[in-house]
Write a protein that holds these residues in place. Structure first.
Motif, PDB file in Angstrom:
ATOM      1  N   LYS A  61       0.803  -1.217   0.000  1.00 14.54           N
ATOM      2  CA  LYS A  61       0.000   0.000   0.000  1.00 14.54           C
ATOM      3  C   LYS A  61       0.837   1.269   0.000  1.00 14.54           C
ATOM      4  O   LYS A  61       0.427   2.284   0.540  1.00 14.54           O
ATOM      5  N   GLY A  62       2.000   1.223  -0.599  1.00 16.01           N
ATOM      6  CA  GLY A  62       2.869   2.385  -0.695  1.00 16.01           C
ATOM      7  C   GLY A  62       3.514   2.438  -2.063  1.00 16.01           C
ATOM      8  O   GLY A  62       3.301   1.570  -2.911  1.00 16.01           O
ATOM      9  N   SER A  63       4.321   3.451  -2.272  1.00 14.58           N
ATOM     10  CA  SER A  63       4.982   3.632  -3.565  1.00 14.58           C
ATOM     11  C   SER A  63       6.214   2.738  -3.685  1.00 14.58           C
ATOM     12  O   SER A  63       6.656   2.122  -2.708  1.00 14.58           O
ATOM     13  N   GLY A  64       6.755   2.687  -4.876  1.00 16.69           N
ATOM     14  CA  GLY A  64       7.981   1.939  -5.110  1.00 16.69           C
ATOM     15  C   GLY A  64       9.153   2.508  -4.329  1.00 16.69           C
ATOM     16  O   GLY A  64      10.029   1.771  -3.877  1.00 16.69           O
ATOM     17  N   ARG A  65       9.169   3.807  -4.134  1.00 16.25           N
ATOM     18  CA  ARG A  65      10.225   4.446  -3.330  1.00 16.25           C
ATOM     19  C   ARG A  65      10.124   3.958  -1.880  1.00 16.25           C
ATOM     20  O   ARG A  65      11.118   3.611  -1.262  1.00 16.25           O
ATOM     21  N   GLN A  66       8.887   3.911  -1.333  1.00 13.60           N
ATOM     22  CA  GLN A  66       8.689   3.443   0.042  1.00 13.60           C
ATOM     23  C   GLN A  66       9.054   1.964   0.176  1.00 13.60           C
ATOM     24  O   GLN A  66       9.671   1.557   1.159  1.00 13.60           O
ATOM     25  N   LEU A  67       8.676   1.169  -0.826  1.00  7.81           N
ATOM     26  CA  LEU A  67       9.003  -0.252  -0.791  1.00  7.81           C
ATOM     27  C   LEU A  67      10.514  -0.445  -0.830  1.00  7.81           C
ATOM     28  O   LEU A  67      11.063  -1.285  -0.117  1.00  7.81           O
ATOM     29  N   GLY A  68      11.192   0.346  -1.638  1.00  2.96           N
ATOM     30  CA  GLY A  68      12.654   0.287  -1.690  1.00  2.96           C
ATOM     31  C   GLY A  68      13.271   0.593  -0.338  1.00  2.96           C
ATOM     32  O   GLY A  68      14.198  -0.096   0.112  1.00  2.96           O
ATOM     33  N   ARG A  69      12.750   1.619   0.329  1.00  4.51           N
ATOM     34  CA  ARG A  69      13.250   1.971   1.668  1.00  4.51           C
ATOM     35  C   ARG A  69      13.018   0.838   2.653  1.00  4.51           C
ATOM     36  O   ARG A  69      13.884   0.553   3.490  1.00  4.51           O
ATOM     37  N   GLU A  70      11.852   0.195   2.576  1.00  4.59           N
ATOM     38  CA  GLU A  70      11.566  -0.922   3.476  1.00  4.59           C
ATOM     39  C   GLU A  70      12.520  -2.093   3.245  1.00  4.59           C
ATOM     40  O   GLU A  70      12.789  -2.861   4.158  1.00  4.59           O
ATOM     41  N   CYS A  71      13.021  -2.196   2.020  1.00  6.65           N
ATOM     42  CA  CYS A  71      13.981  -3.249   1.693  1.00  6.65           C
ATOM     43  C   CYS A  71      15.403  -2.857   2.090  1.00  6.65           C
ATOM     44  O   CYS A  71      16.334  -3.638   1.917  1.00  6.65           O
ATOM     45  N   GLY A  72      15.572  -1.634   2.577  1.00  7.85           N
ATOM     46  CA  GLY A  72      16.897  -1.151   2.943  1.00  7.85           C
ATOM     47  C   GLY A  72      17.690  -0.651   1.763  1.00  7.85           C
ATOM     48  O   GLY A  72      18.916  -0.567   1.813  1.00  7.85           O
ATOM     49  N   LYS A  73      17.004  -0.298   0.690  1.00  8.73           N
ATOM     50  CA  LYS A  73      17.663   0.179  -0.530  1.00  8.73           C
ATOM     51  C   LYS A  73      17.329   1.646  -0.764  1.00  8.73           C
ATOM     52  O   LYS A  73      16.291   2.130  -0.323  1.00  8.73           O
ATOM     53  N   ASP A  74      18.213   2.322  -1.466  1.00  7.16           N
ATOM     54  CA  ASP A  74      18.000   3.736  -1.760  1.00  7.16           C
ATOM     55  C   ASP A  74      17.555   3.915  -3.213  1.00  7.16           C
ATOM     56  O   ASP A  74      18.016   4.812  -3.906  1.00  7.16           O
ATOM     57  N   PHE A  75      16.706   3.028  -3.673  1.00  5.82           N
ATOM     58  CA  PHE A  75      16.161   3.133  -5.029  1.00  5.82           C
ATOM     59  C   PHE A  75      14.745   2.581  -5.058  1.00  5.82           C
ATOM     60  O   PHE A  75      14.308   1.921  -4.116  1.00  5.82           O
ATOM     61  N   ILE A  76      14.050   2.859  -6.131  1.00  2.00           N
ATOM     62  CA  ILE A  76      12.655   2.429  -6.281  1.00  2.00           C
ATOM     63  C   ILE A  76      12.603   0.926  -6.551  1.00  2.00           C
ATOM     64  O   ILE A  76      13.348   0.404  -7.373  1.00  2.00           O
ATOM     65  N   VAL A  77      11.702   0.252  -5.841  1.00  2.00           N
ATOM     66  CA  VAL A  77      11.454  -1.176  -6.050  1.00  2.00           C
ATOM     67  C   VAL A  77       9.963  -1.316  -6.332  1.00  2.00           C
ATOM     68  O   VAL A  77       9.149  -1.226  -5.430  1.00  2.00           O
ATOM     69  N   SER A  78       9.609  -1.501  -7.600  1.00  2.00           N
ATOM     70  CA  SER A  78       8.195  -1.596  -7.949  1.00  2.00           C
ATOM     71  C   SER A  78       7.626  -2.977  -7.660  1.00  2.00           C
ATOM     72  O   SER A  78       6.432  -3.137  -7.454  1.00  2.00           O
ATOM     73  N   ALA A  79       8.498  -3.987  -7.647  1.00  2.00           N
ATOM     74  CA  ALA A  79       8.053  -5.357  -7.376  1.00  2.00           C
ATOM     75  C   ALA A  79       9.211  -6.164  -6.820  1.00  2.00           C
ATOM     76  O   ALA A  79      10.376  -5.870  -7.090  1.00  2.00           O
ATOM     77  N   LEU A  80       8.863  -7.175  -6.049  1.00  2.00           N
ATOM     78  CA  LEU A  80       9.875  -8.097  -5.540  1.00  2.00           C
ATOM     79  C   LEU A  80       9.257  -9.469  -5.403  1.00  2.00           C
ATOM     80  O   LEU A  80       8.043  -9.612  -5.289  1.00  2.00           O
ATOM     81  N   ALA A  81      10.122 -10.469  -5.445  1.00  2.00           N
ATOM     82  CA  ALA A  81       9.670 -11.849  -5.296  1.00  2.00           C
ATOM     83  C   ALA A  81      10.410 -12.497  -4.142  1.00  2.00           C
ATOM     84  O   ALA A  81      11.636 -12.420  -4.062  1.00  2.00           O
TER      85      ALA A  81
END
Length: 96
Positions: A61-81
């Motif tokens: 329920k957030g943006s790719g930027r927020q998802l990237g931050r949750e993954c500990g990355k400083d980039f956009i993550v639109s999807a992950l598996a």
């Protein structure tokens, strides 16, 4: 279950692929156990993921930027598996 904690634990102890291309490859290889897609993920990829049978999908329920931050990355993550959850309980999302 706290999503953010579970995701970070999966990133640290399990096997997670980040990004649209890697996620698509994991789906095609049938190694993805759970796919998480950001709210602003491109529509064509969302349709591709939703068309897959027997694939657990969690809409973040957030943006790719927020998802990237949750993954500990400083980039956009639109999807992950999530391929292997490691010590995380993130796969319980597929039952939610």
């Amino acid at each position: 279950m706290d999503f953010n904690t579970s995701l970070r634990r999966a990133m640290k102890t399990g096997t997670v692929t980040l990004g649209r291309n890697s996620t698509e490859a994991s789906i095609q290889e049938s190694t993805a156990r759970l796919v998480i897609i950001a709210q602003n993920c491109p529509e064509d990829f969302k349709k591709f993921v939703e068309a897959q049978e027997n694939l657990a999908v969690y809409p973040y329920k957030g943006s790719g930027r927020q998802l990237g931050r949750e993954c500990g990355k400083d980039f956009i993550v639109s999807a992950l598996a999530v391929i292997e959850p490691g010590e995380s309980d993130i796969l319980t999302l597929q039952r939610a």
